[in-house]
Motif scaffolding. Structure first.
Motif, PDB file in Angstrom:
ATOM      1  N   ARG A 186     -23.348  35.863   5.900  1.00 25.41           N
ATOM      2  CA  ARG A 186     -22.104  35.632   5.150  1.00 25.41           C
ATOM      3  C   ARG A 186     -21.948  36.658   4.033  1.00 25.41           C
ATOM      4  NH1 ARG A 186     -21.093  32.297   0.616  1.00 25.41           N
ATOM      5  NH2 ARG A 186     -19.093  31.162   0.590  1.00 25.41           N
ATOM      6  N   GLN A 187     -23.036  36.953   3.311  1.00 23.07           N
ATOM      7  CA  GLN A 187     -22.969  37.925   2.226  1.00 23.07           C
ATOM      8  C   GLN A 187     -22.682  39.321   2.776  1.00 23.07           C
ATOM      9  OE1 GLN A 187     -22.725  36.925  -0.678  1.00 23.07           O
ATOM     10  NE2 GLN A 187     -24.048  37.889  -2.193  1.00 23.07           N
ATOM     11  N   ALA A 188     -23.331  39.674   3.891  1.00 18.63           N
ATOM     12  CA  ALA A 188     -23.114  40.983   4.493  1.00 18.63           C
ATOM     13  C   ALA A 188     -21.664  41.145   4.958  1.00 18.63           C
ATOM     14  CB  ALA A 188     -24.074  41.193   5.664  1.00 18.63           C
ATOM     15  N   LYS A 189     -21.094  40.089   5.521  1.00 15.06           N
ATOM     16  CA  LYS A 189     -19.703  40.177   5.980  1.00 15.06           C
ATOM     17  C   LYS A 189     -18.752  40.380   4.805  1.00 15.06           C
ATOM     18  CE  LYS A 189     -18.185  37.711   9.418  1.00 15.06           C
ATOM     19  NZ  LYS A 189     -17.846  36.622  10.367  1.00 15.06           N
ATOM     20  N   ARG A 190     -19.015  39.722   3.686  1.00 20.82           N
ATOM     21  CA  ARG A 190     -18.164  39.928   2.504  1.00 20.82           C
ATOM     22  C   ARG A 190     -18.248  41.371   2.024  1.00 20.82           C
ATOM     23  NH1 ARG A 190     -18.115  34.326  -1.110  1.00 20.82           N
ATOM     24  NH2 ARG A 190     -17.051  33.125   0.510  1.00 20.82           N
ATOM     25  N   ALA A 191     -19.432  41.963   2.126  1.00 19.38           N
ATOM     26  CA  ALA A 191     -19.575  43.373   1.749  1.00 19.38           C
ATOM     27  C   ALA A 191     -18.872  44.284   2.757  1.00 19.38           C
ATOM     28  CB  ALA A 191     -21.053  43.733   1.644  1.00 19.38           C
ATOM     29  N   ILE A 192     -19.024  43.991   4.044  1.00 17.01           N
ATOM     30  CA  ILE A 192     -18.406  44.804   5.096  1.00 17.01           C
ATOM     31  C   ILE A 192     -16.891  44.829   4.951  1.00 17.01           C
ATOM     32  CG2 ILE A 192     -17.957  44.879   7.589  1.00 17.01           C
ATOM     33  CD1 ILE A 192     -20.845  43.691   7.906  1.00 17.01           C
ATOM     34  N   PHE A 193     -16.308  43.698   4.569  1.00 19.95           N
ATOM     35  CA  PHE A 193     -14.852  43.599   4.452  1.00 19.95           C
ATOM     36  C   PHE A 193     -14.276  44.577   3.434  1.00 19.95           C
ATOM     37  CE2 PHE A 193     -14.979  38.891   5.925  1.00 19.95           C
ATOM     38  CZ  PHE A 193     -14.994  39.297   7.250  1.00 19.95           C
ATOM     39  N   THR A 194     -15.103  45.114   2.535  1.00 21.88           N
ATOM     40  CA  THR A 194     -14.606  46.094   1.566  1.00 21.88           C
ATOM     41  C   THR A 194     -14.360  47.459   2.207  1.00 21.88           C
ATOM     42  OG1 THR A 194     -16.806  46.923   0.945  1.00 21.88           O
ATOM     43  CG2 THR A 194     -15.963  44.992  -0.263  1.00 21.88           C
ATOM     44  N   GLY A 195     -14.999  47.710   3.355  1.00 22.14           N
ATOM     45  CA  GLY A 195     -14.906  49.026   3.986  1.00 22.14           C
ATOM     46  C   GLY A 195     -15.981  49.991   3.526  1.00 22.14           C
ATOM     47  N   ALA A 196     -16.862  49.547   2.622  1.00 21.28           N
ATOM     48  CA  ALA A 196     -17.941  50.404   2.136  1.00 21.28           C
ATOM     49  C   ALA A 196     -19.085  50.453   3.157  1.00 21.28           C
ATOM     50  CB  ALA A 196     -18.472  49.884   0.801  1.00 21.28           C
ATOM     51  N   HIS A 197     -19.966  51.442   2.985  1.00 28.50           N
ATOM     52  CA  HIS A 197     -21.203  51.479   3.758  1.00 28.50           C
ATOM     53  C   HIS A 197     -22.099  50.341   3.261  1.00 28.50           C
ATOM     54  CE1 HIS A 197     -24.788  53.117   5.750  1.00 28.50           C
ATOM     55  NE2 HIS A 197     -25.423  52.791   4.641  1.00 28.50           N
ATOM     56  N   VAL A 198     -22.620  49.538   4.171  1.00 33.35           N
ATOM     57  CA  VAL A 198     -23.450  48.397   3.788  1.00 33.35           C
ATOM     58  C   VAL A 198     -24.863  48.594   4.323  1.00 33.35           C
ATOM     59  CG1 VAL A 198     -23.776  45.905   3.902  1.00 33.35           C
ATOM     60  CG2 VAL A 198     -21.462  46.854   3.759  1.00 33.35           C
ATOM     61  N   SER A 199     -25.824  48.529   3.421  1.00 37.14           N
ATOM     62  CA  SER A 199     -27.236  48.659   3.766  1.00 37.14           C
ATOM     63  C   SER A 199     -27.956  47.381   3.351  1.00 37.14           C
ATOM     64  CB  SER A 199     -27.831  49.871   3.040  1.00 37.14           C
ATOM     65  OG  SER A 199     -29.200  50.015   3.317  1.00 37.14           O
ATOM     66  N   VAL A 200     -28.818  46.864   4.232  1.00 37.12           N
ATOM     67  CA  VAL A 200     -29.549  45.634   3.946  1.00 37.12           C
ATOM     68  C   VAL A 200     -31.037  45.903   4.142  1.00 37.12           C
ATOM     69  CG1 VAL A 200     -29.827  43.189   4.475  1.00 37.12           C
ATOM     70  CG2 VAL A 200     -27.598  44.286   4.814  1.00 37.12           C
ATOM     71  N   THR A 201     -31.832  45.629   3.132  1.00 39.59           N
ATOM     72  CA  THR A 201     -33.284  45.757   3.294  1.00 39.59           C
ATOM     73  C   THR A 201     -33.851  44.447   3.829  1.00 39.59           C
ATOM     74  OG1 THR A 201     -33.801  45.057   1.030  1.00 39.59           O
ATOM     75  CG2 THR A 201     -33.453  47.423   1.400  1.00 39.59           C
ATOM     76  N   ILE A 202     -34.816  44.555   4.720  1.00 39.73           N
ATOM     77  CA  ILE A 202     -35.465  43.403   5.328  1.00 39.73           C
ATOM     78  C   ILE A 202     -36.975  43.667   5.389  1.00 39.73           C
ATOM     79  CG2 ILE A 202     -33.504  42.566   6.683  1.00 39.73           C
ATOM     80  CD1 ILE A 202     -34.530  44.218   9.026  1.00 39.73           C
ATOM     81  N   PRO A 203     -37.792  42.618   5.522  1.00 43.22           N
ATOM     82  CA  PRO A 203     -39.235  42.853   5.553  1.00 43.22           C
ATOM     83  C   PRO A 203     -39.678  43.721   6.732  1.00 43.22           C
ATOM     84  CG  PRO A 203     -38.760  40.555   5.087  1.00 43.22           C
ATOM     85  CD  PRO A 203     -37.472  41.185   5.496  1.00 43.22           C
ATOM     86  N   CYS A 204     -39.081  43.479   7.915  1.00 46.18           N
ATOM     87  CA  CYS A 204     -39.385  44.279   9.107  1.00 46.18           C
ATOM     88  C   CYS A 204     -38.270  44.026  10.119  1.00 46.18           C
ATOM     89  CB  CYS A 204     -40.755  43.910   9.690  1.00 46.18           C
ATOM     90  SG  CYS A 204     -40.901  42.168  10.151  1.00 46.18           S
TER      91      CYS A 204
END
Length: 205
Positions: free
Chosen positions: A37-55
């Motif tokens: 849900r948080q990633a989709k809200r970021a994507i909706f801006t049109g910006a490049h979205v990067s998410v860090t994950i453990p692996c």
């Protein structure tokens, strides 16, 4: 306005250590894992979205399946938030003018709030940091950092996030008030989740 030169970094490599065995970022909100849900809200801006994950085989990666986000594994995530920021900044595409660090566990931050910070950055004649605050002015998140802050962000250590970089640039921080407590509400304990969910439930007439 094109957003290809702005990045949003969502640090999501932490251990949810205060959640008593649950993963706060895969808790469901409106039928979606919080992280998705948080990633989709970021994507909706049109910006490049990067998410860090453990692996890359972590359940959080599965929660983001199919979304146009850059996944960045953080093998030293046990070193704290700084590990996510260091690695996330290192993997940003060339030409990025600013990065917004958007905590993954802040469900009240909306796409329009993110855009307000970006618009604030674009509106200033020289690069200024943009920090969200509560309606009463209490500093919170997210925070947008111009590209000249990237080297300092890549030198962070410990689990304090980017607080030291923000403090070092206090003279050029522009604060933007978001409605209510949106810039402060984070959900990192079961009790915080219970209280937040109780506020979302409509009271019967």
């Amino acid at each position: 306005m094109p957003m290809h030169d702005i990045a949003i970094l969502i640090p999501a490599a932490g251990s949810s250590s205060r959640m008593k065995g649950r993963d706060k970022l895969t808790e469901e909100v409106e039928g979606l894992p919080l992280l998705r849900r948080q990633a989709k809200r970021a994507i909706f801006t049109g910006a490049h979205v990067s998410v860090t994950i453990p692996c890359h085989d972590h359940p959080r990666a599965a929660a983001l399946a199919g979304l146009p986000v850059q996944l960045v594994a953080v093998p030293d995530s046990e070193l704290g938030m700084s590990a996510s920021i260091r690695r996330g900044i290192s993997f940003l595409p060339h030409g990025i003018r600013a990065v917004m660090i958007l905590p993954a566990d802040m469900p009240d931050v909306e796409t329009a709030d993110i855009l307000r910070l970006v618009e604030g950055f674009r509106a200033t004649p020289f690069p200024m940091l943009q920090q969200a605050t509560a309606a009463d002015g209490t500093p919170g998140h997210p925070v947008l950092f111009p590209a000249d802050c990237f080297p300092a962000l890549q030198q962070l250590t410990g689990d304090k996030g980017a607080r030291d970089v923000l403090r070092a640039n206090e003279h050029r921080v522009r604060r933007i008030a978001l409605p209510g407590q949106r810039a402060l509400t984070d959900l990192d304990t079961p009790e915080a989740w219970d209280m937040w969910r109780a506020r979302q439930t409509p009271i019967p007439a």
